[in-house]
Scaffold this motif. Sequence first.
Motif, PDB file in Angstrom:
ATOM      1  N   SER A  48       0.817  -1.222   0.000  1.00 22.72           N
ATOM      2  CA  SER A  48       0.000   0.000   0.000  1.00 22.72           C
ATOM      3  C   SER A  48       0.847   1.267   0.000  1.00 22.72           C
ATOM      4  O   SER A  48       0.314   2.374   0.040  1.00 22.72           O
ATOM      5  CB  SER A  48      -0.953  -0.012   1.191  1.00 22.72           C
ATOM      6  N   GLY A  80       2.863   4.406  -1.217  1.00 21.96           N
ATOM      7  CA  GLY A  80       3.023   5.296  -2.364  1.00 21.96           C
ATOM      8  C   GLY A  80       1.778   5.474  -3.210  1.00 21.96           C
ATOM      9  O   GLY A  80       0.765   4.814  -3.000  1.00 21.96           O
ATOM     10  N   ASP A 137       1.835  11.275   9.455  1.00 22.03           N
ATOM     11  CA  ASP A 137       2.004  10.677   8.127  1.00 22.03           C
ATOM     12  C   ASP A 137       3.245   9.786   8.172  1.00 22.03           C
ATOM     13  O   ASP A 137       3.995   9.810   9.136  1.00 22.03           O
ATOM     14  CB  ASP A 137       2.181  11.789   7.078  1.00 22.03           C
ATOM     15  N   GLY A 138       3.416   8.983   7.115  1.00 25.29           N
ATOM     16  CA  GLY A 138       4.603   8.122   7.080  1.00 25.29           C
ATOM     17  C   GLY A 138       4.440   6.847   7.884  1.00 25.29           C
ATOM     18  O   GLY A 138       5.422   6.204   8.256  1.00 25.29           O
ATOM     19  N   THR A 139       3.199   6.447   8.140  1.00 28.18           N
ATOM     20  CA  THR A 139       2.975   5.260   8.965  1.00 28.18           C
ATOM     21  C   THR A 139       3.409   3.985   8.238  1.00 28.18           C
ATOM     22  O   THR A 139       4.070   3.133   8.830  1.00 28.18           O
ATOM     23  CB  THR A 139       1.498   5.136   9.376  1.00 28.18           C
ATOM     24  N   THR A 140       3.047   3.893   6.963  1.00 28.98           N
ATOM     25  CA  THR A 140       3.430   2.700   6.206  1.00 28.98           C
ATOM     26  C   THR A 140       4.948   2.621   6.127  1.00 28.98           C
ATOM     27  O   THR A 140       5.547   1.576   6.363  1.00 28.98           O
ATOM     28  CB  THR A 140       2.837   2.759   4.786  1.00 28.98           C
ATOM     29  N   THR A 141       5.556   3.760   5.806  1.00 27.39           N
ATOM     30  CA  THR A 141       7.012   3.814   5.698  1.00 27.39           C
ATOM     31  C   THR A 141       7.682   3.309   6.974  1.00 27.39           C
ATOM     32  O   THR A 141       8.609   2.498   6.912  1.00 27.39           O
ATOM     33  CB  THR A 141       7.461   5.273   5.445  1.00 27.39           C
ATOM     34  N   SER A 174      -1.595  11.973  -2.329  1.00 27.74           N
ATOM     35  CA  SER A 174      -1.562  11.368  -3.669  1.00 27.74           C
ATOM     36  C   SER A 174      -1.747   9.856  -3.621  1.00 27.74           C
ATOM     37  O   SER A 174      -2.098   9.242  -4.604  1.00 27.74           O
ATOM     38  CB  SER A 174      -0.238  11.696  -4.355  1.00 27.74           C
ATOM     39  N   SER A 175      -1.548   9.273  -2.433  1.00 28.05           N
ATOM     40  CA  SER A 175      -1.680   7.820  -2.367  1.00 28.05           C
ATOM     41  C   SER A 175      -3.079   7.412  -1.919  1.00 28.05           C
ATOM     42  O   SER A 175      -3.347   6.250  -1.712  1.00 28.05           O
ATOM     43  CB  SER A 175      -0.641   7.271  -1.403  1.00 28.05           C
ATOM     44  N   GLY A 177      10.439  14.058  -2.017  1.00 28.89           N
ATOM     45  CA  GLY A 177       9.983  12.706  -1.639  1.00 28.89           C
ATOM     46  C   GLY A 177      10.382  11.652  -2.658  1.00 28.89           C
ATOM     47  O   GLY A 177      11.425  11.761  -3.302  1.00 28.89           O
ATOM     48  N   GLY A 178       9.533  10.648  -2.774  1.00 27.95           N
ATOM     49  CA  GLY A 178       9.763   9.595  -3.765  1.00 27.95           C
ATOM     50  C   GLY A 178      11.023   8.786  -3.517  1.00 27.95           C
ATOM     51  O   GLY A 178      11.674   8.332  -4.451  1.00 27.95           O
ATOM     52  N   PHE A 223      12.218   8.993  -7.951  1.00 23.70           N
ATOM     53  CA  PHE A 223      11.473   8.353  -9.006  1.00 23.70           C
ATOM     54  C   PHE A 223      10.045   8.858  -8.930  1.00 23.70           C
ATOM     55  O   PHE A 223       9.352   8.613  -7.934  1.00 23.70           O
ATOM     56  CB  PHE A 223      11.545   6.841  -8.767  1.00 23.70           C
ATOM     57  N   ASN A 224       9.637   9.629  -9.960  1.00 24.31           N
ATOM     58  CA  ASN A 224       8.288  10.187  -9.909  1.00 24.31           C
ATOM     59  C   ASN A 224       7.276   9.193 -10.448  1.00 24.31           C
ATOM     60  O   ASN A 224       7.266   8.860 -11.627  1.00 24.31           O
ATOM     61  CB  ASN A 224       8.211  11.490 -10.702  1.00 24.31           C
ATOM     62  N   LEU A 225       6.435   8.754  -9.576  1.00 32.13           N
ATOM     63  CA  LEU A 225       5.462   7.728  -9.962  1.00 32.13           C
ATOM     64  C   LEU A 225       4.308   8.296 -10.785  1.00 32.13           C
ATOM     65  O   LEU A 225       3.548   7.558 -11.380  1.00 32.13           O
ATOM     66  CB  LEU A 225       4.917   7.054  -8.705  1.00 32.13           C
ATOM     67  N   GLU A 226       4.186   9.624 -10.818  1.00 34.38           N
ATOM     68  CA  GLU A 226       3.116  10.226 -11.617  1.00 34.38           C
ATOM     69  C   GLU A 226       3.399  10.013 -13.100  1.00 34.38           C
ATOM     70  O   GLU A 226       2.506   9.722 -13.872  1.00 34.38           O
ATOM     71  CB  GLU A 226       3.013  11.734 -11.350  1.00 34.38           C
ATOM     72  N   GLU A 276       7.935  16.359   1.139  1.00 30.90           N
ATOM     73  CA  GLU A 276       7.500  15.826   2.428  1.00 30.90           C
ATOM     74  C   GLU A 276       8.131  16.615   3.578  1.00 30.90           C
ATOM     75  O   GLU A 276       9.227  17.151   3.432  1.00 30.90           O
ATOM     76  CB  GLU A 276       7.907  14.357   2.558  1.00 30.90           C
TER      77      GLU A 276
HETATM   78  P1  ADP Z   1       2.964   6.515   4.351  1.00 32.07           P
HETATM   79  O1  ADP Z   1       1.887   5.862   5.163  1.00 32.07           O
HETATM   80  O2  ADP Z   1       4.303   6.020   4.751  1.00 32.07           O
HETATM   81  O3  ADP Z   1       2.866   7.984   4.305  1.00 32.07           O
HETATM   82  P2  ADP Z   1       2.105   6.563   1.608  1.00 32.07           P
HETATM   83  O4  ADP Z   1       1.289   5.494   0.982  1.00 32.07           O
HETATM   84  O5  ADP Z   1       1.449   7.841   1.916  1.00 32.07           O
HETATM   85  O6  ADP Z   1       2.778   5.941   2.878  1.00 32.07           O
HETATM   86  O7  ADP Z   1       3.349   6.832   0.651  1.00 32.07           O
HETATM   87  C1  ADP Z   1       4.315   7.764   0.963  1.00 32.07           C
HETATM   88  C2  ADP Z   1       5.481   7.649   0.020  1.00 32.07           C
HETATM   89  O8  ADP Z   1       5.084   7.887  -1.323  1.00 32.07           O
HETATM   90  C3  ADP Z   1       6.532   8.685   0.349  1.00 32.07           C
HETATM   91  O9  ADP Z   1       7.800   8.085   0.347  1.00 32.07           O
HETATM   92  C4  ADP Z   1       6.386   9.692  -0.772  1.00 32.07           C
HETATM   93  O10 ADP Z   1       7.571  10.383  -1.053  1.00 32.07           O
HETATM   94  C5  ADP Z   1       5.975   8.805  -1.899  1.00 32.07           C
HETATM   95  N1  ADP Z   1       5.342   9.540  -2.998  1.00 32.07           N
HETATM   96  C6  ADP Z   1       4.268  10.327  -2.971  1.00 32.07           C
HETATM   97  N2  ADP Z   1       3.996  10.846  -4.180  1.00 32.07           N
HETATM   98  C7  ADP Z   1       4.947  10.378  -5.023  1.00 32.07           C
HETATM   99  C8  ADP Z   1       5.241  10.532  -6.401  1.00 32.07           C
HETATM  100  N3  ADP Z   1       4.493  11.287  -7.209  1.00 32.07           N
HETATM  101  N4  ADP Z   1       6.296   9.889  -6.898  1.00 32.07           N
HETATM  102  C9  ADP Z   1       7.054   9.112  -6.100  1.00 32.07           C
HETATM  103  N5  ADP Z   1       6.833   8.911  -4.805  1.00 32.07           N
HETATM  104  C10 ADP Z   1       5.803   9.535  -4.261  1.00 32.07           C
END
Ligand code: ADP
Length: 561
Positions: A42, A44, A95-99, A163-164, A411-412, A480-483, A498
């Motif tokens: 889950s 990102g 924020d950042g709980t999954t991480t 965004s996630s 981030g990313g 790495f931009n996932l968009e 972030e």
């Molecule tokens: P958390 O619960 O740890 O916040 P998220 O599911 O919200 O987990 O994901 C956060 C991660 O996604 C961060 O490392 C953030 O930098 C990364 N992230 C968010 N948007 C993007 C993007 N467009 N491209 C790459 N990474 C992204």
Amino acid sequence: MAQLGGQPIFIMKEGTERTRGKDAMHNNIAAAKVIAEAVRTSLGPRGMDKMLVDQFGDVVITNDGATILKEIDVQHPAAKMMVEVAKTQDSEVGDGTTTSVILAGEFLKRAEKLLEQKIHPTVITEGFRKAADKAVEILNQMSIDSGIDDYEGLKNAAMTCMSSKIVSESREMLAELCIDAIKAIAEKDEEAKWVADIDKVQIQKKEGEMIDDTKLIKGIILDKEVVNPGMPKSVRDAKILLLQSAIEIEKTEFDSKLQITSPEQIQQYLDEEENMLRKMAEKIKNSGANVVVCQKGIDDMAQHFLSQAGILAVRRVKKSDLEKLSQATSGSIFNDLDDITAEKLGKAGLVEERKIMGESWIFIEECVDPKSVVILIRGGTELIVDEVERAIHDALCVVRDIVEDGKIVGGGGAPELETAIKLREYASTLGGREQLAVEIFADSLDIVPKTLAENAGIDQIEILMKLRASHQKGNKFAGFNLENGEVVENMMQDGVVEPTVVKIQAIKSATEATSMILRIDDVIAGAKTSMPPPGAGGMPPGMGGMGGGMGGMGGGMPPMY
Ligand code: ADP
Ligand code: MG
């Protein structure tokens, strides 16, 4: 059970389970890894959502690490510690709980390998502690200054954290709304530092309409209706009486009998009651109040008199709401109608009843105190509204984090990669076994960019190579931009931002939990008692003395009935 001269001595209750040494440690690590594995997919913006169904059949759909772990009923003690990691992260920075959970899982996985090489757990935990301290330093150093006046930084960070989530389509508008809310409640403390208490942002939610109809309202919302249809539904320039006591005739404390001997007496009695209620309504009217918010009940007759006076009244309002209103409208809370004074009434530009999805709510807007704000969340279904609430919570926290701490990073995976590279340099200055621990700590940080790539279905190794090369060239925010699926030199320029504290806290909470788990070499689990525990109480009277005399052994005996 210990052995002494061939005689077994029971120390613990029968059924107590005990695992020791290596077994205990591997067992704990395995359980913790399972938890990390559960939330991994889950992470990102390309991460998947989870649908969780509880024992009552209630459904939650979410991608929020803390929520996922809160909803699943974890039993294993080490797994519970991982759940705590997410909770700490959530309460500290939001924020950042999954991480944080994924990081802890990776720390443990790699530490296990060192354990297998006969490196003592305390050497590992000591190395991890040093590495974590250094990581905090590195992260702070690489950060860019931001804060309450950096609108772009705040907005990008809020949008990145949303965004996630399911709300990602509406994230721009929600980000702006969260910034407005935090700006409204933020204040400077004695040391002129900004503080923002997100509890001051009231959240109300109601399914219906669309996420885009979510609004920030400057004021307060009560989920109540105007008590009587004869009353106005909307009052401008409201003078609000906040009342703690009921507008009713007080009942006597004791049961009492009223002896009535003639019909006139009944009439007299009723007239008297009516008079008292009329007087109460008059007192309110004379004070200049045109709105009454009452914590207790309002008698039907009193309602009638208040309606006649053109007063809008609401009853059975929660005490906490009354207190919020007192703060927002700078009105006093009264207990006695005789104490009311015009200048102590609350003031608001508009009090109005509005219908939302067939339910009436009272909106108190344009309050004296501009710090009163409500976010009214809307969305297609209850499940969506709940997930929007979680997203808004995260975004409010992220904005608060930046307002209070004033630092951001790209981030990313960029901050993790950069920190890992710098940590490896640091490790080489240490030497010895500690160096190994710091190195695996650094390697563990790569799990963040790796997982982000994995969830997007992209080859991890290749991406990692490219990113490392870019970082070596000095691009500290290369990610790495996932968009758009591209490796970019500066994630910040792509708006992926972030708060630094979120990254720091994730490392801190993950390190703490890892150390705690690594230090455990003995797990003693008490027997589950599904039936009443056997003990003195259950024994025949004659054996009472023995039960007492043998103390700790009592529990080890077979139950007797
Ligand atoms: P958390 O619960 O740890 O916040 P998220 O599911 O919200 O987990 O994901 C956060 C991660 O996604 C961060 O490392 C953030 O930098 C990364 N992230 C968010 N948007 C993007 C993007 N467009 N491209 C790459 N990474 C992204
Ligand atoms: Mg997040």
